[in-house]
Design an enzyme around this catalytic site. Structure first.
Site, PDB file in Angstrom:
ATOM      1  N   GLU A 171      19.421  36.349  25.499  1.00 19.05           N
ATOM      2  CA  GLU A 171      20.010  37.082  24.376  1.00 19.05           C
ATOM      3  C   GLU A 171      21.460  36.718  24.116  1.00 19.05           C
ATOM      4  OE1 GLU A 171      18.091  38.342  26.682  1.00 19.05           O
ATOM      5  OE2 GLU A 171      16.334  39.004  25.555  1.00 19.05           O
ATOM      6  N   HIS A 180      12.386  49.890  26.832  1.00 16.65           N
ATOM      7  CA  HIS A 180      11.685  49.598  25.577  1.00 16.65           C
ATOM      8  C   HIS A 180      11.790  50.744  24.564  1.00 16.65           C
ATOM      9  CE1 HIS A 180       9.810  46.587  28.188  1.00 16.65           C
ATOM     10  NE2 HIS A 180       9.333  45.986  27.129  1.00 16.65           N
TER      11      HIS A 180
HETATM   12  C1  LIG Z   1      16.477  40.597  28.768  1.00 14.21           C
HETATM   13  C2  LIG Z   1      15.052  40.619  28.311  1.00 14.21           C
HETATM   14  N1  LIG Z   1      14.725  40.013  27.155  1.00 14.21           N
HETATM   15  C3  LIG Z   1      13.454  40.056  26.697  1.00 14.21           C
HETATM   16  C4  LIG Z   1      12.485  40.693  27.409  1.00 14.21           C
HETATM   17  C5  LIG Z   1      11.072  40.765  26.853  1.00 14.21           C
HETATM   18  N2  LIG Z   1      10.183  39.972  27.678  1.00 14.21           N
HETATM   19  C6  LIG Z   1       9.468  40.538  28.675  1.00 14.21           C
HETATM   20  S1  LIG Z   1       8.629  39.440  29.554  1.00 14.21           S
HETATM   21  C7  LIG Z   1       9.165  38.158  28.604  1.00 14.21           C
HETATM   22  C8  LIG Z   1       8.746  36.758  28.956  1.00 14.21           C
HETATM   23  C9  LIG Z   1       9.099  36.406  30.374  1.00 14.21           C
HETATM   24  O1  LIG Z   1       8.710  35.119  30.682  1.00 14.21           O
HETATM   25  P1  LIG Z   1       8.975  34.496  32.108  1.00 14.21           P
HETATM   26  O2  LIG Z   1      10.399  34.698  32.518  1.00 14.21           O
HETATM   27  O3  LIG Z   1       8.477  33.101  32.093  1.00 14.21           O
HETATM   28  O4  LIG Z   1       8.094  35.388  33.097  1.00 14.21           O
HETATM   29  P2  LIG Z   1       6.526  35.694  33.066  1.00 14.21           P
HETATM   30  O5  LIG Z   1       6.346  37.005  32.358  1.00 14.21           O
HETATM   31  O6  LIG Z   1       5.841  34.572  32.396  1.00 14.21           O
HETATM   32  O7  LIG Z   1       6.142  35.837  34.500  1.00 14.21           O
HETATM   33  C10 LIG Z   1       9.995  38.626  27.589  1.00 14.21           C
HETATM   34  C11 LIG Z   1      10.591  37.784  26.543  1.00 14.21           C
HETATM   35  C12 LIG Z   1      12.865  41.323  28.607  1.00 14.21           C
HETATM   36  N3  LIG Z   1      12.006  42.004  29.362  1.00 14.21           N
HETATM   37  N4  LIG Z   1      14.144  41.272  29.039  1.00 14.21           N
END
Ligand SMILES: Cc1ncc(C[n+]2csc(CCOP(=O)(O)OP(=O)(O)O)c2C)c(N)n1
Lengths: 337, 380
Positions: free
Chosen positions: A60, A129
């Site tokens: 972000e 959220h």
């Molecule tokens: C700071 C933040 N930005 C956005 C999100 C929304 N979000 C939740 S999971 C996710 C994707 C995460 O991907 P990754 O780091 O590859 O982990 P995975 O869920 O694939 O294990 C996003 C964008 C969040 N939880 N926290």
């Protein structure tokens, strides 16, 4: 006139703005193929290309900071923050850079950045959220903050936000995304009410009820329920949280003599405090009782099984109206409550 | 207005990112091939030389059980018993292999998907389900399991892990810390700042990245143009890239990294190359962004079936073993369901609990008023 959901209306407004100005670019996580986790940007990447609807890396501060650079370069970035609670990693860029660059450069650099934030609770989500972080931003000079409450405003105000040369935080009440309303797509920006203006949603004479975003619909229900009890409530949708358009509030309170303010955010340092203080300063001699706030509690947004207690609902707001009217209420008999 | 040529260059520039030159998935440490053959590795065999047949069977059971938990939790979500669920389907070996390498004193800082790790730490997973049900934000004592509660803010936990590890150095202790995060998380400032701190203070922390190829709808190529493991050396942190679907290889590299941490060697970075076979969460629809063939390719590299094939070849996957594994996963799933369904909702006034460690008069006032408000309904 077209019937549209709230979400669809924002989508249509974004589309209009992108057609109007090729410098408008959308940025955010998952906004491309997926169309955003709420599908607000659905179809836009397909139609405008990946250079204008940019799926960004998951960062972000990075998104906001590069939006600043794009704005320096003459673009109008529209940033989607996936959920309210994820705006904090971008907070530094927003309050220390986005908000101040115009001032810092003595007006030479514009920051026409729109920051879309699905905010508020009521959808049974996990931690981070369901937040209502608007007061952090209304406290920051240089930012404009608005919150929409219905599809027509959503459609027009997203275009106004994008057209504005100032940075605008555009708070979308996520739990209303699926609610429908009439949208007149033929209204041009010249004919639209100013983005900063508050709106009297329903006229009344006994008490002024101020709400914004998700609670405007609740406030309308309150007005109907109160009418059954013979109380006439004037509902005002603030629309602009910074700056606040006080004129319609003053006019209303001069008429009703009573003020109730409701929001989902916690009470301390919230917008209710600002409105109560400002109206007290401006209308002291007209007030027949102290302004009443019906807000979220001063607690972190609770787990979803408890959110129905935290978010002001019809009954809690009615109780606040009873307090303002001096009728029997839950605090009756408490000194100084 | 940019000219058409300009526009198409821009387009190439900005979309090019997602097709980055991430190295082939095979370029990693592997001890068990996708078809279940044990292959020698002169550098890493020693880290698993002591693993017995019984332990191999135990890892197999762990993986089958947590996959079963995923199925059960997904069903509970569909039935309205959970608000949401984030499955780890496909990532079993990455979680079990790394968690089995830990000592009880080591501390874990997870994201929200580490149910396999939590299971190995001895947690009753009903604790985890309570969070997804919406009963509470955190439901266990981190000091009881030496495991922090789930972190939803992407990447934040890597800094906490590093700070904890700095504390270990100051205390002259010899335990280690492991922190889990995804490929998407590596884009966050927090994760990069954590690596700077860890290197500067030689903190005994293992950065364990589960590269499951997707961050919701965003492919790993949008976050990284090089193997993710290549990033750490630039911070002064040695890294390993491992087949994340190979439980034995993950065990080996994690043991190596923990050993380094315990012996004053500072931080390490592990990229476990794996795949999220299910949706991101039960609210996600991967068909909008993901090619079905990709899923098929990865199903052929399944972590459970490959260990199953190895056990089979060694004559270890007997009828008794199969029956015992099935019985265990049945009973875990049955208990999980029964205990979840009977969870009571929290009490209204719980909203006000644990905001501060000391009484707070302003909040007490709000609580009193709300209590009066609630009882005003009874009075009608
Ligand atoms: C700071 C933040 N930005 C956005 C999100 C929304 N979000 C939740 S999971 C996710 C994707 C995460 O991907 P990754 O780091 O590859 O982990 P995975 O869920 O694939 O294990 C996003 C964008 C969040 N939880 N926290």
């Amino acid at each position: 006139m077209t019937q549209m959901t709230f979400g669809r209306a924002i989508n249509a407004g974004l589309r209009k703005a992108m057609e109007r100005d090729s410098k408008v670019v959308l940025m955010g996580e998952d906004i491309g193929k997926l169309g955003g986790v709420f599908r607000i940007t659905d179809g836009l990447q397909k139609d405008f290309g990946a250079h204008r609807v940019i799926d960004t890396p998951l960062a972000e501060s990075g998104i906001m900071g590069t939006a600043v650079g794009l704005a320096f370069r003459g673009y109008r970035p529209v940033v989607e923050i996936q959920f309210d609670g994820f705006i904090y990693p971008a907070f530094d860029q927003i309050v220390a850079q986005v908000a101040k660059l115009h001032y810092r450069t003595q007006g030479k650099v514009m920051m026409p950045i729109t920051i879309r934030v699905p905010f508020g609770g009521g959808i049974g989500s996990p931690e981070h959220h369901s937040e209502s972080p608007e007061a952090y931003f209304t406290h920051t000079s240089g930012l404009r903050v608005i919150s929409v409450s219905n599809p027509q405003d959503a459609y027009l105000m997203i275009q106004q936000a994008i057209a504005s040369n100032d940075p605008v935080l555009y708070f979308e009440p996520k739990r209303r995304y699926h609610s429908k309303g009439e949208v007149d797509e033929s209204i041009g920006l010249e004919a639209a009410p100013a983005m900063g203006s508050a709106r009297v949603v329903s006229a009344g004479t006994d008490v002024t009820l101020v709400a914004y975003g998700p609670l405007v619909a609740t406030a309308n229900d309150v007005a109907l329920a109160a009418a059954d009890e013979g109380i006439s409530v004037e509902v005002i949708d603030l629309r602009s949280l910074a700056p606040i358009d006080f004129a319609p509030l003053e006019a209303s309170v001069r008429k009703t003599g009573r003020l109730v303010i409701t929001h989902e955010a916690g009470q301390t340092g919230g917008l209710g405090a600002e409105i109560a203080a400002s109206i007290t300063e401006r209308c002291f001699n007209y007030l027949e009782s102290a302004p009443v706030r019906v807000t979220g509690f001063d607690v972190p947004y609770p787990p979803s099984k408890l959110e129905k207690h935290h978010v002001p609902d019809l009954d809690r707001i009615l109780d606040g109206i009873d307090r303002s009217m001096g009728r029997r209420n839950s605090l009756s008999g408490l000194e100084g409550a | 207005m940019p000219s058409e040529a300009e526009a198409s260059t821009q387009q190439a520039g900005l979309t090019g990112l997602a097709g980055g030159s991430v190295p082939a998935d095979e370029n990693f440490i592997q001890l068990i091939t996708a078809d279940g053959t044990r292959v020698a590795n002169p550098d890493y065999d020693r880290w698993v030389a002591d693993v017995t047949d019984q332990e191999l069977i135990a890892y197999y059971e762990d993986m089958v059980v947590i996959r079963r938990i995923d199925t059960e939790a997904t069903a509970l979500q569909r039935q309205g018993q959970l608000a949401l669920w984030a499955p780890l389907l496909g990532q079993e070996a990455a979680q079990i292999g790394s968690a089995r390498a830990l000592d009880a004193e080591d501390f874990v800082f997870p994201s929200y998907r580490e149910n396999g790790v939590a299971y190995v730490r001895g947690l009753d997973l009903v604790n985890s389900l309570k969070i997804w049900r919406g009963n509470a934000h955190g439901t266990w004592d981190p000091y009881e399991f030496n495991m922090a509660t789930p972190q939803i803010i992407i990447g934040a936990q890597t800094l906490h892990a590093t700070g904890y590890a700095m504390g270990i150095v100051n205390d002259g202790a010899d335990s280690a810390v492991i922190t889990y995060f995804g490929d998407g998380a590596t884009s966050q400032g927090d994760v990069n700042e954590a690596m700077v701190f860890a290197a500067s203070f030689q903190a005994p922390v293992v950065f364990f990245c589960q590269n499951n190829h997707w961050a919701i709808s965003e492919p790993v190529g949008l976050q990284a143009h090089q193997a993710i493991a290549d990033r750490a050396p630039g911070f002064g942190i040695p890294s390993m890239r491992v087949d994340g679907n190979d439980v034995l290889a993950v065990l080996a590299v994690t043991r190596a990294a923990l050993d380094r941490a315990r012996n004053g060697g500072g931080p390490s970075f592990i990229e476990a190359v794996t795949y999220r076979m299910g949706p991101h969460t039960t609210a996600d629809d991967p068909t909008r962004y993901r090619d079905a063939n990709e899923l098929e390719d990865w199903a052929a590299k399944d972590p459970i079936s490959r260990l199953g094939a190895l056990l089979e070849a060694k004559g270890l996957l007997t009828e008794e073993v199969k029956a015992a594994v099935a019985a265990k996963s049945d009973s875990v799933a049955k208990d999980l369901r029964a205990n979840t369904i009977k969870l009571a909702d929290p009490e209204a006034l719980d909203v006000f609990e644990h905001v501060y460690s000391e009484p707070n008069s302003a909040l007490e006032r709000q609580k009193d008023h709300y209590q009066r408000y609630l009882s005003s309904f009874g009075a009608n």
